[in-house]
Design a protein around this motif. Sequence first.
Motif, short mmCIF file in Angstrom:
data_model
loop_
_atom_site.label_atom_id
_atom_site.label_comp_id
_atom_site.label_asym_id
_atom_site.label_seq_id
_atom_site.Cartn_x
_atom_site.Cartn_y
_atom_site.Cartn_z
N GLN A 396 -23.41 13.03 33.50
CA GLN A 396 -23.41 12.09 32.37
C GLN A 396 -22.36 12.42 31.33
O GLN A 396 -21.93 11.56 30.56
N MET A 397 -21.90 13.67 31.28
CA MET A 397 -20.93 14.07 30.26
C MET A 397 -19.57 13.41 30.47
O MET A 397 -18.71 13.46 29.58
N LEU A 398 -19.34 12.78 31.63
CA LEU A 398 -18.08 12.09 31.86
C LEU A 398 -17.91 10.91 30.90
O LEU A 398 -16.78 10.56 30.52
N SER A 399 -19.02 10.28 30.50
CA SER A 399 -18.93 9.11 29.62
C SER A 399 -18.40 9.46 28.23
O SER A 399 -17.43 8.86 27.77
N PRO A 400 -18.99 10.43 27.51
CA PRO A 400 -18.42 10.76 26.20
C PRO A 400 -17.00 11.33 26.29
O PRO A 400 -16.20 11.15 25.37
N LEU A 401 -16.68 12.00 27.41
CA LEU A 401 -15.32 12.50 27.58
C LEU A 401 -14.33 11.34 27.65
O LEU A 401 -13.27 11.37 27.01
N PHE A 402 -14.69 10.29 28.40
CA PHE A 402 -13.81 9.12 28.47
C PHE A 402 -13.72 8.44 27.11
O PHE A 402 -12.63 8.01 26.69
N MET A 403 -14.85 8.32 26.40
CA MET A 403 -14.82 7.71 25.06
C MET A 403 -13.84 8.43 24.15
O MET A 403 -13.09 7.81 23.39
N ALA A 404 -13.85 9.76 24.19
CA ALA A 404 -13.01 10.55 23.32
C ALA A 404 -11.52 10.31 23.57
O ALA A 404 -10.69 10.48 22.67
N LEU A 405 -11.17 9.89 24.80
CA LEU A 405 -9.78 9.65 25.16
C LEU A 405 -9.39 8.18 25.07
O LEU A 405 -8.24 7.83 25.38
N SER A 406 -10.32 7.32 24.65
CA SER A 406 -10.10 5.88 24.65
C SER A 406 -9.89 5.34 23.24
O SER A 406 -10.08 6.06 22.25
N PRO A 407 -9.52 4.05 23.10
CA PRO A 407 -9.38 3.45 21.76
C PRO A 407 -10.67 3.46 20.95
O PRO A 407 -10.62 3.33 19.72
N LEU A 408 -11.82 3.58 21.61
CA LEU A 408 -13.08 3.60 20.86
C LEU A 408 -13.11 4.75 19.87
O LEU A 408 -13.68 4.62 18.77
N ALA A 409 -12.52 5.88 20.23
CA ALA A 409 -12.55 7.05 19.35
C ALA A 409 -11.78 6.81 18.06
O ALA A 409 -12.00 7.50 17.06
N ARG A 410 -10.88 5.83 18.06
CA ARG A 410 -10.04 5.57 16.88
C ARG A 410 -10.58 4.45 16.00
O ARG A 410 -9.95 4.12 14.99
N LEU A 411 -11.72 3.86 16.36
CA LEU A 411 -12.29 2.81 15.52
C LEU A 411 -12.76 3.38 14.19
O LEU A 411 -13.46 4.39 14.15
N GLY A 412 -12.39 2.73 13.12
CA GLY A 412 -12.76 3.20 11.79
C GLY A 412 -14.01 2.55 11.25
O GLY A 412 -14.85 2.04 12.00
N ARG A 413 -14.11 2.52 9.94
CA ARG A 413 -15.30 1.94 9.31
C ARG A 413 -15.33 0.43 9.46
O ARG A 413 -16.40 -0.17 9.61
N ASP A 414 -14.16 -0.21 9.37
CA ASP A 414 -14.07 -1.67 9.49
C ASP A 414 -13.61 -2.01 10.89
O ASP A 414 -12.61 -1.46 11.38
N LEU A 415 -14.31 -2.96 11.52
CA LEU A 415 -13.99 -3.34 12.88
C LEU A 415 -12.91 -4.42 12.91
O LEU A 415 -12.93 -5.35 12.10
N PRO A 416 -11.98 -4.34 13.87
CA PRO A 416 -10.94 -5.36 13.98
C PRO A 416 -11.49 -6.63 14.60
O PRO A 416 -12.49 -6.61 15.31
#
Length: 424
Positions: A396-416
């Motif tokens: 299951q740890m593969l999922s958060p690892l992928f998130m950390a390398l994806s654009p999701l990790a760069r989403l801020g407080r305001d959503l585009p």
Amino acid sequence: MTASAPPPPGLWRDGDFRRLWTGHSASQLGAQACQVILPLIAVVALNAGTQQIGVLRAVQQAPILLLSLFVGAWVDRRRARTVMVLADVGRTVALAVIPVAYLLGMLDVPLLLLVAFLVGSLTVYFGVAYQTSLVRLVERGRLAYGNSALEASRSAAQIAGPALGGALVSLLTAPIAITASAFLFALSVLSIRRIRRPERLPGPAVRQARVWRQIQEGLRLVAGDGSLRAVAVSSALFQFSFAAVMTVYLLFLPRTLHLPGAAVGLVLAAMGPGALVGSLLSARLPSRYGHGVVLVTAAALADSVLLCVPALHGSSAVTIAALMAVDFLFGVFSQLVDVTVVTVRQAITPIPIQGRVVATINFVGMGLTPLGSLLGGYLAGTLGLRTSLLLTTAAQMLSPLFMALSPLARLGRDLPRTTSDADA
């Protein structure tokens, strides 16, 4: 996402939203109880083997892969609330077959597989339709509040559903206990039918377009948007491994730890209070720390806590308490991820294409769950339950690892916002 936790008073004063919330809550409670009772029918009443349990879960999840894309386009062309009503009518009838067959001495594994497939198929329809229905019922500015309310009710269902299912299995036997889920689906039908406000349907161009063209539009939007694409892939990694985990877990609790049905329900119910806490945190943390930070951190913590389960032994009160603590923490962090992801998806998806985007993400994200369930059953039968549980939880740890390398990790407080509603 706003900083206020509860939905605004005006939303709760909206009778139609309350009816949607009530119907959704009843349906979620029935579904949560059903998830516990159906495998226990196979394990306790039919003495099914490890691979048969894997097949049962795979059959129930297969409609996600087979139907999601079609259902997404189909729901976008129709009244979502009508789809919800028909889906729960169908689930009520399908589950009612089980106790009748049991009392007549006709219940067997093939019949249980058929019912599981029918219930799974109708669950796909309901799942796409209820998320589409919310967007058509409330204003975009209230989506975060509406999602928080619906997810809080889902959390409450996670508290009561497994506990209700486990208790009824102990009191009434599993085949009779399934009538509780059928009753709750019927209650959902009665509530949703009372919603009076007309739905905001898409224009004639959407309703008259070819289904395959609409499916392609959903696929293109998800594939072309970095955040939506990352949601789909990270969800696929998690759902595949989690399906394997739960197949092994539902066998590990009664057969390795020797927990009775009521204790199994109590342990699984512990996810509910945690999920309720996660729902409340989801209305505050992303707006304070950023959506990306919350998603990656919560996903990593949710998957990490389950690694403790394979180390447990025996059926003592200490073991049960430890399991409940693990499930509580998993509920907190996984629910925080779920609500945040839903808000991200809804914020960047035009209203006319919401159903197709939900279905596309479900197709990619959950389409591999039948294979995960089959893998869980195979590993349990070949490597043993404890080793299999360790391997699947680690995966299951593969999922958060992928998130950390994806654009999701760069989403801020305001959503585009990637597109406008008019663009669809």
